[in-house]
Design an enzyme around this catalytic site. Structure first.
Site: not given
Length: 344
Positions: A173, A182, A235, A180, A189, A238
């Site tokens: 997770y 991100h 998720e 990542s 998110d 995301h």
């Protein structure tokens, strides 16, 4: 007799002059023919230009770039070709960043350098604002819970989860630093990064995202039942920006980004995993040793000790397992795009 001959000569001269004048229009017509041909050739050249443009607009893959999607926010020109995927897409690396089919890709297989620090992509943010407006029309409120996150922040989060749950569990997770989405500035998110929240408070949000995010250039990056392919648990929050053309293709295909491009998502080697496990174990042993050494300290010493690390870990724990996200429900977090959650 002489007069007759003179008359005949004059008559012949007149006929000759008349015939000569009559040929001039024909000569002029013959001279205009090349102009007509030249005009046709010019028209042919002009009509060929839109035809080429049409081919590009239809998503034709150039032999050099293999880039059918053509969006500047997620594509790149140049770079070094290092291979092709199982589906024939070109793999390029430029400044340590991997582009597949011209699209920036980061997962467990493909990483970003520590120095890659773009912030939240402006085109991605604009697309989200449009999605926010579209959701509002349907009675759904969405905001950015977590946007851009740099390499070092991801390292802090991932290390904490490894200490808490172990490497194997954390890898399901939380992305390792450099892996990542991100950090790419192209992932968001929405509202929360909590399974509990999306099973309850934000269930309608998750359903709306799954059904409509593609319309704004986003894809649900880690869909349910695809953990063995994406490398991460489901998720619902995301989303990843890829541009409307590609998001439409992926939505219609029912595939993940990995399946669409024919790529993997797994950390490179067993040795790397063992090294990470060993590193976490050593850190845990050091923390345990420090705790034992400090056990004889006075109450005053403990109270005066620096507890900032503990507070940070507690805060991160709450972010990962948020059951209450009211503090994130604001336009400020939405507009800033700063990281407030913790996951991949």
């Amino acid at each position: 007799m002489k007069n007759v001959i003179r008359v005949l000569c004059l008559l012949l001269c007149t006929i000759f002059v008349f015939c000569s004048c009559g040929k001039k229009p024909e000569e002029n017509e013959s001279q205009s023919e090349p102009v007509s041909v030249s005009s046709e050739e010019s028209n042919i050249e002009e009509s060929s230009a839109p035809q080429s443009s049409s081919e590009e607009n239809n998503g034709q893959v150039s032999e050099e770039d293999n880039t059918p999607f053509g969006f500047e926010a997620v594509t790149v020109s140049g770079g070094t070709i290092v291979g092709t995927t199982s589906k024939g897409y070109t793999i390029k690396v430029k400044d340590g960043v991997t582009y597949i089919g011209g699209v920036l890709v980061v997962n467990k297989t493909y990483s970003l350098p520590k120095s890659y620090n773009p912030g939240l992509n402006s085109v991605c943010k604009t697309a989200f604002e449009k999605m926010k407006a579209g959701a509002k029309k349907d009675g759904i409120n969405v905001w950015i819970s977590s946007g851009y996150r740099n390499y070092y922040r991801q390292d802090e989060l991932y290390s904490y989860y490894c200490k808490r749950d172990g490497v194997a569990a954390a890898d399901r997770y939380s992305a390792r630093p450099g892996h990542s989405e991100h950090q790419a500035g192209l992932a968001i998110d929405v509202n929360s990064a909590s399974t509990v929240a999306y099973n309850n408070t934000y269930k309608n949000v998750g359903e709306w995202i799954a059904a409509h995010c593609w319309e704004y250039g986003f894809i649900l990056r880690y869909p349910e039942g695809k953990e063995d392919i994406t490398g991460y648990k489901y998720e619902a929050w995301h989303i990843r920006y890829v541009g409307i053309e590609l998001s439409t293709k992926i939505k219609e295909s029912g595939l993940t980004l990995e399946e669409y491009f024919g790529i993997t998502s797994s950390y490179t080697s067993v040795e790397e995993n063992e090294e990470k496990e060993s590193s976490v174990t050593e850190e845990s042993e050091e923390a345990s040793s420090d705790s034992e050494n400090n056990s004889g300290s006075s109450s005053k010493d403990i109270q005066e000790g620096d507890s900032s690390d503990l507070n940070n870990d507690s805060s991160q724990d709450e972010e990962q397992n948020e059951e209450s996200t009211d503090s994130n429900n604001s336009d400020e977090s939405d507009s800033s795009g700063n990281e407030t959650g913790s996951d991949t």
